[in-house]
Scaffold this motif. Sequence first.
Motif, PDB file in Angstrom:
ATOM      1  N   LEU A 150       0.832  -1.209   0.000  1.00  0.00           N
ATOM      2  CA  LEU A 150       0.000   0.000   0.000  1.00  0.00           C
ATOM      3  C   LEU A 150       0.867   1.260   0.000  1.00  0.00           C
ATOM      4  O   LEU A 150       0.548   2.242  -0.688  1.00  0.00           O
ATOM      5  N   LEU A 153       2.174   1.673  -3.526  1.00  0.00           N
ATOM      6  CA  LEU A 153       1.112   2.126  -4.436  1.00  0.00           C
ATOM      7  C   LEU A 153       0.844   3.612  -4.248  1.00  0.00           C
ATOM      8  O   LEU A 153       0.522   4.328  -5.199  1.00  0.00           O
ATOM      9  N   ARG A 156       3.532   5.619  -5.956  1.00  0.00           N
ATOM     10  CA  ARG A 156       3.427   5.615  -7.411  1.00  0.00           C
ATOM     11  C   ARG A 156       2.796   6.911  -7.946  1.00  0.00           C
ATOM     12  O   ARG A 156       3.212   7.460  -8.962  1.00  0.00           O
ATOM     13  N   ALA A 182       2.968  -4.717  -5.921  1.00  0.00           N
ATOM     14  CA  ALA A 182       2.703  -3.318  -6.235  1.00  0.00           C
ATOM     15  C   ALA A 182       3.076  -2.967  -7.679  1.00  0.00           C
ATOM     16  O   ALA A 182       2.796  -1.873  -8.153  1.00  0.00           O
TER      17      ALA A 182
END
Lengths: 505, 505, 505, 505
Positions: A150, A153, A156, A182
């Motif tokens: 998480l 992500l 990102r 991920a």
Amino acid sequence: MNRDNFAAGERLVSPAYVRQGCEARRSHEHLIRQLLEKGKCPEDGWDESTLELFLHELAIMDSNNFLGNCGVGEREGRVASALVARRHYRFIHGIGRSGDISAVQPKAAGSSLLNKITNSLVLDIIKLAGVHSVTSCFVVPMATGMSLTLCFLTLRHKRPMAKYIIWPRIDQKSCFKSMITAGFEPVVIENVLEGDELRTDLEAVEAKVLELEPENILCIHSTTSCFAPRGPDRLEELSAICANYDIPHIVNNAYGVQSSKCMHLIQQGARIGRIDAFVQSLDKNFMVPVGGAIIAGFNESFIQEISKMYPGRASASPSLDVLITLLSLGSNGYKKLLKERKEMFSYLSIQLKKVSEAYNERLLQTPHNPISLAVTLKALDEHHDKAVTRLGSMLFTRQVSGARVVPLGSVQVVSGHTFRGFMSHANKYPCAYLNAAAAIGMKTKDVDLFIKKLDKCLKTIRKELNEESIVSGVESYDETEDVDSEEMALKLDTVVLDTHQDTSS
Amino acid sequence: MNRDNFAAGERLVSPAYVRQGCEARRSHEHLIRQLLEKGKCPEDGWDESTLELFLHELAIMDSNNFLGNCGVGEREGRVASALVARRHYRFIHGIGRSGDISAVQPKAAGSSLLNKITNSLVLDIIKLAGVHSVTSCFVVPMATGMSLTLCFLTLRHKRPMAKYIIWPRIDQKSCFKSMITAGFEPVVIENVLEGDELRTDLEAVEAKVLELEPENILCIHSTTSCFAPRGPDRLEELSAICANYDIPHIVNNAYGVQSSKCMHLIQQGARIGRIDAFVQSLDKNFMVPVGGAIIAGFNESFIQEISKMYPGRASASPSLDVLITLLSLGSNGYKKLLKERKEMFSYLSIQLKKVSEAYNERLLQTPHNPISLAVTLKALDEHHDKAVTRLGSMLFTRQVSGARVVPLGSVQVVSGHTFRGFMSHANKYPCAYLNAAAAIGMKTKDVDLFIKKLDKCLKTIRKELNEESIVSGVESYDETEDVDSEEMALKLDTVVLDTHQDTSS
Amino acid sequence: MNRDNFAAGERLVSPAYVRQGCEARRSHEHLIRQLLEKGKCPEDGWDESTLELFLHELAIMDSNNFLGNCGVGEREGRVASALVARRHYRFIHGIGRSGDISAVQPKAAGSSLLNKITNSLVLDIIKLAGVHSVTSCFVVPMATGMSLTLCFLTLRHKRPMAKYIIWPRIDQKSCFKSMITAGFEPVVIENVLEGDELRTDLEAVEAKVLELEPENILCIHSTTSCFAPRGPDRLEELSAICANYDIPHIVNNAYGVQSSKCMHLIQQGARIGRIDAFVQSLDKNFMVPVGGAIIAGFNESFIQEISKMYPGRASASPSLDVLITLLSLGSNGYKKLLKERKEMFSYLSIQLKKVSEAYNERLLQTPHNPISLAVTLKALDEHHDKAVTRLGSMLFTRQVSGARVVPLGSVQVVSGHTFRGFMSHANKYPCAYLNAAAAIGMKTKDVDLFIKKLDKCLKTIRKELNEESIVSGVESYDETEDVDSEEMALKLDTVVLDTHQDTSS
Amino acid sequence: MNRDNFAAGERLVSPAYVRQGCEARRSHEHLIRQLLEKGKCPEDGWDESTLELFLHELAIMDSNNFLGNCGVGEREGRVASALVARRHYRFIHGIGRSGDISAVQPKAAGSSLLNKITNSLVLDIIKLAGVHSVTSCFVVPMATGMSLTLCFLTLRHKRPMAKYIIWPRIDQKSCFKSMITAGFEPVVIENVLEGDELRTDLEAVEAKVLELEPENILCIHSTTSCFAPRGPDRLEELSAICANYDIPHIVNNAYGVQSSKCMHLIQQGARIGRIDAFVQSLDKNFMVPVGGAIIAGFNESFIQEISKMYPGRASASPSLDVLITLLSLGSNGYKKLLKERKEMFSYLSIQLKKVSEAYNERLLQTPHNPISLAVTLKALDEHHDKAVTRLGSMLFTRQVSGARVVPLGSVQVVSGHTFRGFMSHANKYPCAYLNAAAAIGMKTKDVDLFIKKLDKCLKTIRKELNEESIVSGVESYDETEDVDSEEMALKLDTVVLDTHQDTSS
């Protein structure tokens, strides 16, 4: 019971006694108020009576427990089984909202309070455990690996160009997979051997940063708690590199809250350089069931961004467990556990040293690892290539859990990446060894029993090796890819046991 | 949570939601207040959430749950096992004081309230069930027999000359023993047969009163609920005799609360004549575990005298059970159970009639007994003297519980008194029979399953009788004194089963 | 899970792991088997997991938990409330049968086993606690007083002429009432003062035996555990008198199991002379809720006679509590509690001595009393006749429970008998005093908190006395008969507090 | 209890009774064996006794419950709080391993069995509910949104080029965020209006597929269960498009298991075209606490790939909840719930129609939506722009939960994407409306209470509108971005209530 109820009670039994009872109620309420106002872990643990009163009071603030509620939505906190309702103290709505796992639910004021207070308590404990400058954290009902995913992500969206994660090698599948899941490409940095200990190769990290270029790198993903002979990563220096090249830094602190050394590394890293988030397991640090983690950091808005990445509501169960646990223990109780763990670590070191030397092996010198220890298994390994796994298997069937034998030369492919010397954090560690750890909650009798059983197993194996009887047992063993030592060991042991009619267990 | 706590909560989550939760709390409190003020069973049952909140609130009024308590007495409500504390909701001090089982305990305002409220609720239910003019009652943590003993012991102090208790025969050991234990001589009045039914011999009672002289008689001890073919005693007439000769009257109403007929008899008896106390079982009427009874009456001061005879404190467990049960059911729930029981009684009658006639037996006509039924077992009895007990045994091993076969001519000595035709309430009832009862909580599937199994057993036995195979099985059976039919049957069945290799179960 | 179930499990997950789990099950079963076979308290306490497995296994042997059961009796163990069923671990049938509280129930093999095992464990513990030659005992779900009554009622049948019970005075209402309730006339033998301590007047006992004549005496009813300055009765000599004159001897050992001294007295009494039964409270000795007692003795058939006097079934709740407690503690755990209690007694003595001397009072010399202590309250008593009760009241409202102030000259009428100097076991004890006891489960912090609060209260009162301000507070106080000191004190304190605006609590 | 234990028991109580108890045990074991062997939901629900026995048996197969275990690892299933251990039935190790959430844990055979059985039961129920050809599924301890994210992350590895997810618009934040979190760009396809109902624009979907080109599309992400007036997506046609262009298809079936229509759509879609996975919420379909989802599909190896994407262990809590629930209900119990829900839907429709027409509004015709209904709020909306939210607010404070008012023209930005007409699934739906749903577990009294309260609120608002009093209340209201209707409504209502002194609640 409110004022009116007590008044009604006074008409039934003596007012003086009811007043005494009413007074007593106030001391429970006082503890609850202090918790709500200060948001800190109480010093002394609460007794079950206060704790259950508190949970009960919170639960009746949730709409599924309103006496006059009528539900016409698709999610109304209805429960089919009374057993299920009871085991969750009637908290059914979970935590968070579609927008944010830390958000307040209009339908569930009680669950929302529970969530807020838990996060607040946990923050308090992280400070107490050594990361004084932490500013924000939240409990997430996913284990460490998925919580790391998480974080990646979330990054990102801030670094759309980035493809790589730089990762000093640590041989635990879920760490590696957290990056794969991920959608990133892990760049493995092999460790360097200093004496017996494996340490972060800082030069290699920096070289790789320059090679790949900072904007292509999502983050550096470092690790504190790990199995010896690897030590925790050199967080201060890694944090400095991150600050220097403006690269995010995510720390896997899986079971590091229990060690002041690991926590100190994080505190120092954040002071000197850059740490964006550090992630720790609930079960490994707080003695609760598997399934939750804490994502913490020094920048409140980034931690909030992560919490807003979780789409939808989530289970309140891990939060409830850690809340109950911390309120029962109190900060004094938790500190006591930390202190005892440190003592157990010393005790385990001494005992392991003793037993290993009796068999001409030795305790590896891994001064930076505050939790895990390793003793060599040279004699076994040299004598027969299956003897090391045989030991693992024997320990397992004798109800020693958590001990881990590491043979030489094991090769494992994880999500397409080949790890040589898997489990040893190095392509070619000098020798086979056995791991044991002193984790929170360990007792003297765990150590004593372990040492006794280890001694017995080593004796038995030595005898087998002398008689060369082990050979017959392992012939049928088929080495398969992607099988870990416990399983491997177990299969092996079964075979051997069948052959030997070992009745010693 | 008091006002301050809610205010603190509002600072953590939205005030509007907390206010909604606070509002919801009030509806629980409202129910509790009504209970405390009115002391009546709520019409609608409470949900578990309100119930547990209430129990929790009461418990923290007891000194053993005070957070700052220090105990320097010999009885401080300390509990060694957390499991035990929990299962008693942390009520440890029991009920009553040395002086009086209904008295208030300074150390335990919560337990005292629990006790008062339970007695109040139970009184309400007794009225609702038909004894409208009852004025006082209390729950005592002893079963019906010992509670009757307590009544007799209390009467002793009022009637120091009395030695006898007049007792229309009812074949249940504990009824008889309750008088023996209290130190009195039971004067057994045999019943008279009216059609199939056994009824009180009023003339014999009155003759005995005159013979022994009233001042030598402690009381008349009558019975409502009993196994068919006995009917409830003629309470109106017995009460009139008691009033007439100034003799106390104690009624054993063991499982009579569940029957409006039994309750009506008591109401009428008290209206027309004299009833000093009536005693009923908690478990049989309120579906709670065995161990409690209610002693009730029409003269508050006499009931108080009984409660003051109990020396010392007592277990709160039966009171807690009945409190939880009544609050869960509500008076509507309890009324529904009463109604369903009545329907089950009709259903059971019809089904028993059918199956008995299929085997050339018949349902005995016992119009006054509202709970228990009996069907003849003539064919079995005539054919073989062990066939009746064999049936009992077969039913028992097929998991039919509570069915009771009554062979002819069983003789039993209880505390020195010989009962001929024991179990049948008569020296010589015309035929062997089988009892079944429709008690509170019975379900249609109980009846259906019972009828099916009974049918199967009767068929099997008829076959055995034809083949005369039963004989071999019973030879080794040794008739022993003082063994009841279940045991007898079981021993017998075991033998027969071994012989027959019965695989039908 | 039986063999087949494990086999099915092996098809779902790895057989080796299931086998490991199956092996682990065996260690739980092994503990259970040892318990069933030996009937002794295990040395080490069981963990909750084994305990609950055991209770669950027993419960499913009761017919109310049979999956295919159909009930057609009047008592089928049905339960209306799931909360109630759960808190009793689904044991609903109670213990015993109409004939005998120790008898086996055909419908409830599990409850019957529970009952047998509990009695067996408790017997083991009584031996361990010092009465080595005990041969039989049973748990009865009635408190000590009513259990004594049951013993007297049993003796009545053996001694039909007897009217009197000889009873060395002990000022506790339920002891006295136990005899009254049973219908006997207590003959009170005043104690003699030896130094500060009140001891049995053996000469007066023997003189009374001769005066009333042995056949008119039901028994001697002696006491071990009691409040200082009374000591335990001289059991050896009383037992010898009983043997000599062939008089039964019942010992009230209410909270004596926790003291090796009390137990030794019983052991010696039985060895030298005659003890028919000794009765002890469950709650006071085993830290369970109020409501049960153990009746024990040296002659198995007499103890059985008592158990057969109880008419009807009874609550299994006290048996269940003590079973859970003893299995959790193990005999080692119980011994540890006994040892700690002894240490607490010493600690409390020392602390009380200190604080009393600081106020020119002294600890009374009561060397034979191993549990209760007393300190003089001379200064208070001399200065103002309400000051002593004022102290009791202050302690009570400050959450000191169990402390007991004994003013001079209190008169109490119990069931028609007038006790002068009530609470002090003597018509005219030389001075007012305060009692405190070191009972099982007491902790150092109880003592410390008590001493601190006592010191504070004594200081406050001394100040009040000097200012003569207490006078105003007590004017409205109306001395009423039959009110005990806690209540008296409380009323008084309330008045004074209103006057003084005492804010120190 | 094994054979030896029963034998030991027979020596304590009558062998015949113990044998009966032992026999009874077998019927529990039989149920357990059937479950283990068949892996199907039992037709009839289990009683609590069997259920708890089963859970207990599983738990003692986990190493943390081994009596002789010694743990020397970093994760040993230790629990600090007894309350926590108990509420998890002592399952502490969670489910899965680092490699795979469905994998077996050597340390925890019991938890592993629990996990396998739960997945097997859930699969059985999905078939029963209408998706007969499903082949594989697993429970994941994350809510629907995060579970969808996991599916997308898995697909990424199979389609490295893909950037887009095609998504027929459904206005629920977590659906949208599930794609954002996974790092993809949602391509929103607006719905088309057919009568009152919003339906999938198939042409637009296909056009977009061609425009973006299939290899750039990760998948089509469709939805079944949703708020009216949107209908479920046209799954058959979408599945055909997916098959045609070789694009994966993920279905959000959040609360669709409870509706045979939704399940039929999935079954048909998979038959005709392509569905890779469908995801459903545990809490919304099985009446358990929030926090779990089921990921199911038709290709076992793809579903396994997803389960292997989850890095690390996970909470067993949602699996345990659904296991308890399904075993309690049995498949018959679950079918009954489905049937009742359908009936409630009809009933709610009829009642909503009635009440809406009384206020000149109408029930929207949404024949494809089997769960959610909508009634117009034209009159309110036309009269005053705040009246619609005012209604929502009033319902909320009157303890109607789940009703949802949808005003016209609300604009919301979610993760950078602007939704016009947010909440209505369309840029410009013709009118404001109110939603209500008939979800599993709804009762007649929910509907009746809702209709009564709705009627009352509508009446009040109409009156307010006539008096124009609402205006004053809303002036201070500040429209903020990203606030949902419940919150908005609440703020508004508070203001109005303050002004009006509304006492009707």
